[in-house]
Write an enzyme that holds these catalytic residues in place. Structure first.
Site, PDB file in Angstrom:
ATOM      1  CB  ILE A   1      -0.780  -0.015   1.241  1.00  0.00           C
ATOM      2  CG1 ILE A   1      -1.596  -1.093   1.214  1.00  0.00           C
ATOM      3  CG2 ILE A   1      -1.883   1.285   1.055  1.00  0.00           C
ATOM      4  CD1 ILE A   1      -2.604  -1.253   2.324  1.00  0.00           C
ATOM      5  CD  GLU A   2       3.700   1.949  -4.447  1.00  0.00           C
ATOM      6  OE1 GLU A   2       3.331   2.497  -5.356  1.00  0.00           O
ATOM      7  OE2 GLU A   2       4.620   1.045  -4.726  1.00  0.00           O
TER       8      GLU A   2
ATOM      9  CB  CYS B   1       6.274  -4.498   2.085  1.00  0.00           C
ATOM     10  SG  CYS B   1       7.742  -3.551   1.696  1.00  0.00           S
TER      11      CYS B   1
ATOM     12  CD  GLU C   1       6.896  -9.035   1.577  1.00  0.00           C
ATOM     13  OE1 GLU C   1       6.447  -7.818   1.495  1.00  0.00           O
ATOM     14  OE2 GLU C   1       7.884  -9.191   0.898  1.00  0.00           O
TER      15      GLU C   1
ATOM     16  CB  CYS D   1      12.439  -4.922   1.298  1.00  0.00           C
ATOM     17  SG  CYS D   1      11.293  -4.442   2.787  1.00  0.00           S
TER      18      CYS D   1
ATOM     19  CB  CYS E   1       9.525  -7.143   4.897  1.00  0.00           C
ATOM     20  SG  CYS E   1       8.381  -5.985   4.377  1.00  0.00           S
TER      21      CYS E   1
HETATM   22  N1  THU Z   1       7.330  -4.188  -1.847  1.00  0.00           N
HETATM   23  C1  THU Z   1       6.633  -5.197  -1.114  1.00  0.00           C
HETATM   24  O1  THU Z   1       5.591  -5.211  -1.035  1.00  0.00           O
HETATM   25  N2  THU Z   1       7.281  -6.142  -0.511  1.00  0.00           N
HETATM   26  C2  THU Z   1       8.712  -6.310  -0.890  1.00  0.00           C
HETATM   27  O2  THU Z   1       9.467  -7.291  -0.153  1.00  0.00           O
HETATM   28  C3  THU Z   1       9.614  -5.512  -1.823  1.00  0.00           C
HETATM   29  C4  THU Z   1       8.807  -4.152  -1.986  1.00  0.00           C
HETATM   30  C5  THU Z   1       6.771  -3.164  -2.244  1.00  0.00           C
HETATM   31  C6  THU Z   1       6.741  -1.646  -1.746  1.00  0.00           C
HETATM   32  C7  THU Z   1       6.663  -0.899  -2.996  1.00  0.00           C
HETATM   33  O3  THU Z   1       5.255  -0.584  -2.960  1.00  0.00           O
HETATM   34  C8  THU Z   1       7.015  -1.600  -4.204  1.00  0.00           C
HETATM   35  O4  THU Z   1       7.073  -2.864  -3.766  1.00  0.00           O
HETATM   36  C9  THU Z   1       8.295  -1.077  -4.858  1.00  0.00           C
HETATM   37  O5  THU Z   1       9.170  -1.096  -3.862  1.00  0.00           O
END
Ligand code: THU
Length: 138
Positions: free
Chosen positions: A49-50, A59, A61, A92, A95
């Site tokens: 969710i950005e 993220c 996770e 990432c 997470c």
């Molecule tokens: N993102 C995740 O949801 N999980 C990860 O482990 C890597 C990155 C998302 C964050 C952001 O919304 C998009 O991927 C690009 O970084």
């Protein structure tokens, strides 16, 4: 641990893929879905969710994990992470830390756009991790 093609699609993989459809990612255009399985077999899902203030993004996770923790869960067996990429997208660093904090023995299933699965563990993804034990030594 290894890679394989998931034909039957266990529920955890199906749910990670479905959760990805709820991703709110208009800035990166990178959709992620996660499905976190408790030891009792319940599944909590999450998507990334950005925010227009990019740094507030969360993220998939961590959404799944925080949903589960907020519902009183504490025992986890697996987390699946699904992306639209040919490559397997691992969690990432942030997470990984949260997964170590709440589920140091969890298995991690990475699901790519070709329905292939790569299995690993948080212990392999974040060796020599910082954790709560270090705080008790102060
Ligand atoms: N993102 C995740 O949801 N999980 C990860 O482990 C890597 C990155 C998302 C964050 C952001 O919304 C998009 O991927 C690009 O970084």
């Amino acid at each position: 641990m290894g890679e394989y093609l998931a034909r039957k699609q266990p529920a955890i993989l199906q749910q990670a893929r479905k959760a990805k459809t709820h991703s709110f990612s208009p800035y990166s255009n990178f959709a992620v879905g996660a499905a976190l399985e408790t030891k009792s077999g319940k599944i909590y899902t999450g998507c990334n969710i950005e925010s227009s203030s990019y740094g507030l993004t969360i993220c998939a996770e961590r959404v799944a994990m925080f949903k589960a923790i907020s519902e009183g869960e504490s025992q986890f067996s697996r987390i699946a992470v699904c992306t639209d990429t040919d490559e397997f997208c691992p969690p990432c660093g942030a997470c990984r830390q949260v997964l170590v904090d709440f589920a140091p023995n969890i298995k991690v299933l990475l699901l790519n756009s070709k329905n292939e699965v790569k299995e690993t563990t948080i212990a392999a993804l974040l060796p020599e991790a910082f954790n709560k034990d270090f705080l008790n030594n102060r």
